[in-house]
Design an enzyme around this catalytic site. Structure first.
Site, PDB file in Angstrom:
ATOM      1  N   ARG A 165     -49.617 -31.830  68.774  1.00 50.79           N
ATOM      2  CA  ARG A 165     -50.736 -32.764  68.852  1.00 50.79           C
ATOM      3  C   ARG A 165     -51.817 -32.258  69.812  1.00 50.79           C
ATOM      4  O   ARG A 165     -51.516 -31.636  70.827  1.00 50.79           O
ATOM      5  CB  ARG A 165     -50.249 -34.134  69.328  1.00 50.79           C
ATOM      6  CG  ARG A 165     -49.397 -34.893  68.332  1.00 50.79           C
ATOM      7  CD  ARG A 165     -49.069 -36.295  68.838  1.00 50.79           C
ATOM      8  NE  ARG A 165     -48.416 -36.250  70.139  1.00 50.79           N
ATOM      9  CZ  ARG A 165     -49.011 -36.531  71.288  1.00 50.79           C
ATOM     10  NH1 ARG A 165     -50.290 -36.862  71.322  1.00 50.79           N
ATOM     11  NH2 ARG A 165     -48.341 -36.467  72.428  1.00 50.79           N
ATOM     12  N   LYS A 189     -48.832 -39.942  63.733  1.00 44.29           N
ATOM     13  CA  LYS A 189     -49.025 -40.630  65.010  1.00 44.29           C
ATOM     14  C   LYS A 189     -50.300 -41.467  65.037  1.00 44.29           C
ATOM     15  O   LYS A 189     -50.382 -42.428  65.808  1.00 44.29           O
ATOM     16  CB  LYS A 189     -49.030 -39.613  66.153  1.00 44.29           C
ATOM     17  CG  LYS A 189     -47.660 -39.013  66.447  1.00 44.29           C
ATOM     18  CD  LYS A 189     -46.598 -40.083  66.702  1.00 44.29           C
ATOM     19  CE  LYS A 189     -45.262 -39.470  67.119  1.00 44.29           C
ATOM     20  NZ  LYS A 189     -44.192 -40.500  67.249  1.00 44.29           N
ATOM     21  N   HIS A 232     -41.563 -46.942  70.307  1.00 44.90           N
ATOM     22  CA  HIS A 232     -41.329 -45.515  70.088  1.00 44.90           C
ATOM     23  C   HIS A 232     -39.868 -45.253  70.415  1.00 44.90           C
ATOM     24  O   HIS A 232     -39.517 -44.864  71.529  1.00 44.90           O
ATOM     25  CB  HIS A 232     -42.261 -44.701  70.988  1.00 44.90           C
ATOM     26  CG  HIS A 232     -42.309 -43.249  70.633  1.00 44.90           C
ATOM     27  ND1 HIS A 232     -42.623 -42.268  71.539  1.00 44.90           N
ATOM     28  CD2 HIS A 232     -42.080 -42.602  69.454  1.00 44.90           C
ATOM     29  CE1 HIS A 232     -42.598 -41.091  70.950  1.00 44.90           C
ATOM     30  NE2 HIS A 232     -42.267 -41.268  69.687  1.00 44.90           N
ATOM     31  N   SER A 266     -38.984 -36.718  74.975  1.00 44.34           N
ATOM     32  CA  SER A 266     -38.428 -35.477  74.441  1.00 44.34           C
ATOM     33  C   SER A 266     -37.412 -34.871  75.398  1.00 44.34           C
ATOM     34  O   SER A 266     -37.644 -34.787  76.607  1.00 44.34           O
ATOM     35  CB  SER A 266     -39.567 -34.483  74.189  1.00 44.34           C
ATOM     36  OG  SER A 266     -39.071 -33.265  73.701  1.00 44.34           O
ATOM     37  N   LYS A 283     -32.398 -38.629  72.517  1.00 38.85           N
ATOM     38  CA  LYS A 283     -32.611 -39.814  71.669  1.00 38.85           C
ATOM     39  C   LYS A 283     -32.106 -39.586  70.242  1.00 38.85           C
ATOM     40  O   LYS A 283     -31.369 -40.415  69.697  1.00 38.85           O
ATOM     41  CB  LYS A 283     -34.097 -40.170  71.657  1.00 38.85           C
ATOM     42  CG  LYS A 283     -34.456 -41.369  70.798  1.00 38.85           C
ATOM     43  CD  LYS A 283     -35.950 -41.655  70.848  1.00 38.85           C
ATOM     44  CE  LYS A 283     -36.751 -40.544  70.199  1.00 38.85           C
ATOM     45  NZ  LYS A 283     -38.180 -40.883  70.061  1.00 38.85           N
ATOM     46  N   THR A 284     -32.495 -38.461  69.648  1.00 38.22           N
ATOM     47  CA  THR A 284     -32.088 -38.192  68.267  1.00 38.22           C
ATOM     48  C   THR A 284     -30.598 -37.926  68.180  1.00 38.22           C
ATOM     49  O   THR A 284     -29.898 -38.449  67.311  1.00 38.22           O
ATOM     50  CB  THR A 284     -32.882 -37.004  67.703  1.00 38.22           C
ATOM     51  OG1 THR A 284     -34.279 -37.317  67.729  1.00 38.22           O
ATOM     52  CG2 THR A 284     -32.469 -36.697  66.281  1.00 38.22           C
ATOM     53  N   ASP A 291     -37.645 -42.819  64.993  1.00 36.95           N
ATOM     54  CA  ASP A 291     -38.803 -42.621  65.862  1.00 36.95           C
ATOM     55  C   ASP A 291     -39.687 -43.837  66.088  1.00 36.95           C
ATOM     56  O   ASP A 291     -40.159 -44.041  67.201  1.00 36.95           O
ATOM     57  CB  ASP A 291     -39.663 -41.481  65.297  1.00 36.95           C
ATOM     58  CG  ASP A 291     -40.632 -40.915  66.320  1.00 36.95           C
ATOM     59  OD1 ASP A 291     -40.229 -40.712  67.479  1.00 36.95           O
ATOM     60  OD2 ASP A 291     -41.786 -40.672  65.959  1.00 36.95           O
ATOM     61  N   ARG A 327     -40.696 -28.027  63.266  1.00 40.57           N
ATOM     62  CA  ARG A 327     -40.415 -29.376  62.772  1.00 40.57           C
ATOM     63  C   ARG A 327     -39.967 -29.363  61.309  1.00 40.57           C
ATOM     64  O   ARG A 327     -40.324 -28.468  60.546  1.00 40.57           O
ATOM     65  CB  ARG A 327     -41.682 -30.235  62.861  1.00 40.57           C
ATOM     66  CG  ARG A 327     -42.171 -30.511  64.267  1.00 40.57           C
ATOM     67  CD  ARG A 327     -41.520 -31.738  64.840  1.00 40.57           C
ATOM     68  NE  ARG A 327     -42.027 -32.074  66.159  1.00 40.57           N
ATOM     69  CZ  ARG A 327     -41.792 -33.248  66.756  1.00 40.57           C
ATOM     70  NH1 ARG A 327     -41.070 -34.166  66.149  1.00 40.57           N
ATOM     71  NH2 ARG A 327     -42.254 -33.478  67.968  1.00 40.57           N
TER      72      ARG A 327
END
Length: 534
Positions: free
Chosen positions: A62, A203, A222, A240, A244-245, A259, A325
């Site tokens: 981003r 986003k 989020h 990050s 979390k994932t 997400d 990604r």
């Protein structure tokens, strides 16, 4: 049949967005037909077993400094203006919009009409207009697909025009560079130019949902979310590198989404229809479900290294970026929810990878503490290899997603507090970082112990366990946890020198306080006092 004459597209034409003279318009093409456009036009390359591999040029993430919100009378009193949401004028936006539509004349255009929000009560009809077929495939993967019947009557409530080959002129357009991402809430329009990174589209719509949903009493989040067979929902917040994932991907539970979610009066629902997973050094042993998507037709692999002869990908190669990604439809995950909806969460988990070695592996938070830590959104980066950089650095991102929050963080925290009260949800702060010392001295808390803590929290086995309060943050630490040695639960007891721990804890507490000072004028005393005791 020629694509632009396909009967399954909306009667709401492109002229409504100022686009009047395009060449061919490809309306909501399915995946296979998008492949037929992408490959002959050399937008991407076919890899082993079917994913499309694409490059995004010099923008591999981003462009945070190139995002703007249009300042206009209908919304300006609601936006949290500043570094996160810098303003741009209506005149500058209109000039860019006109220039973009002129740029798109006589060009082929792809349109995906779809939705954000799995719950029909709150879903937002969106339209994604792009120059690239692979960007249209990205939108098809990431948003909720419309049925053929819905496509005919689709009227977008927000539209994204993404033209990577169009560039701004900063001196004329008021941008910081040739790249721009501009949201106009009054015109319900997002303009993206000068970048091929597909995450900007995802986003920007998340930012839109973060503005619209609170007006309907929905907390936009989020976070990842999953649910067990008894309809018990859990939320996982974390920046990050916090896990979390990994921690939400549990084969014994159903994944709602990885997400973006909303928490309404009806429960939790996914904003998306797909996943946008980081791939660098992805392990088939640790994350088999995500790994399998990298060998699947319909997946987009961004900036992943590809052997031009064998067409095999190398997920360990960071030649182009660390931020490699995969974009794939959520149906690629075997244990994923098909409707994207869950009940009210009884368990909410805040994840932090504390490289200072201060936070406990698990702590039980009061509502006020939960609001304080939600506003703070803390994790830490490990020390770098540069000369003079020999200690971790803190990272604070309000609501665990500050770049996507158009309103003041307290607005979201108030919604969180209300829902915690209403549904008696318990919040746990879980440190997936270091213990026994900071990074370089202590050791990272084992994944096995973290999983045991998460499972105990989800199963309610920590609810009635006796706790002790540590002195710096006022956190209530369980004295025992199934599957976890009790001696590691209090971090102060894991350091060989408790005075050094106290010094480090005081330093981190000061960092929390310094960061929270920017929010103090809009938070009440109960929340301010829920932070570190200085």
């Amino acid at each position: 049949m020629h694509d632009k004459h396909c009967r399954t597209h909306s009667r709401y034409g492109l002229e409504n967005h100022g686009i009047r003279n395009p060449n061919d318009v490809f309306w909501s093409l399915p995946t296979a037909r998008l492949y037929e456009k992408i490959l002959p036009r050399a937008e991407g390359r076919l890899s082993h077993l079917g994913p499309i591999v694409v490059r995004t040029g010099h923008h591999t993430g981003r462009s945070a400094n190139d995002k703007f919100v249009v300042r206009e009378s209908t919304t300006e009193d609601h936006i949290w203006w500043g570094d996160v949401n810098p303003p741009i004028s209506e005149e500058q936006f209109d000039r860019l919009h006109t220039s973009m539509t002129q740029h798109l004349e006589t060009q082929d255009i792809y349109v995906q009409d779809c939705f954000a929000g799995a719950d029909p009560e709150y879903r937002l009809p969106v339209r994604i207009i792009t120059q690239y077929g692979w960007h249209s495939l990205f939108a098809r993967n990431m948003f909720i697909q419309a049925t053929p019947e819905e496509l005919q009557n689709h009227v977008p409530q927000f539209t994204v025009i993404n033209a990577p080959r169009f560039h701004a002129t900063p001196s004329m357009d008021g941008t910081n560079s040739e790249t721009f991402i501009i949201i106009n809430f009054k015109k319900k329009l997002v303009l993206i130019g000068g970048t091929s990174y597909a995450g900007e589209t995802k986003k920007s719509i998340f930012t839109v949902m973060n503005f619209l949903m609170p007006q309907k009493g929905v907390l936009p989040m989020h976070c990842s979310a999953n649910i067990d067979r008894d309809n018990n929902t859990a939320l996982f917040f974390g920046l990050s590198g916090t896990g979390k994932t990994t921690l939400s991907a549990d084969a014994s539970r159903i994944l709602i989404g990885d997400d973006e979610h909303g928490w309404s009066d009806r429960g939790v629902f996914n904003f998306e229809g797909g996943c946008y997973a980081k791939l660098i050094r992805l392990s088939p042993e640790a994350e088999p479900e995500i790994y399998s998507t990298t060998r699947r037709f319909g997946t987009i692999l961004e900036n992943v290294a590809l052997d031009s002869r064998t067409r095999m990908v190398d997920l360990d190669d960071d030649t182009f970026t660390e931020n490699t990604r995969a974009s794939y439809h959520i149906s690629a995950i075997p244990n994923a929810s098909r409707d994207g909806i869950g009940g009210h969460p009884k368990t909410v988990i805040f994840l932090s990878a504390d490289a200072f070695g201060v936070l406990p592996p698990v702590a039980k938070l009061s509502k006020e503490q939960a609001m304080y830590h939600f506003i703070s959104g803390y994790t830490a980066r490990v020390a770098g290899t540069e000369r003079g950089v020999d200690e971790p650095s803190p990272v604070f991102s309000a609501c665990y997603g500050a770049p996507f929050m158009p309103m003041h963080p307290m607005r979201y925290a108030e919604l969180l507090g209300h829902k915690l009260d209403l549904h008696s949800s318990q919040v746990w702060l879980i440190n997936t970082g270091w213990s026994g010392g900071p990074y370089g001295v202590g050791a990272r808390i084992s994944l096995a112990h973290t999983r045991a803590i998460v499972n105990a929290a989800l199963d309610g086995k920590l609810n009635d366990v006796a706790t002790e309060q540590e002195p710096f943050f006022g956190l209530n630490i369980p004295k025992e946890c199934p599957g976890v040695p009790s001696e590691i639960l209090n971090p102060r007891k894991t350091w060989s020198n408790v005075d050094e721990y106290d010094t480090q804890a005081k330093k981190l507490a000061d960092m929390f306080a310094a960061n929270f000072a920017q929010f103090a004028d809009q938070t009440d005393a109960a929340i301010r006092n829920a932070g570190p005791a200085l």
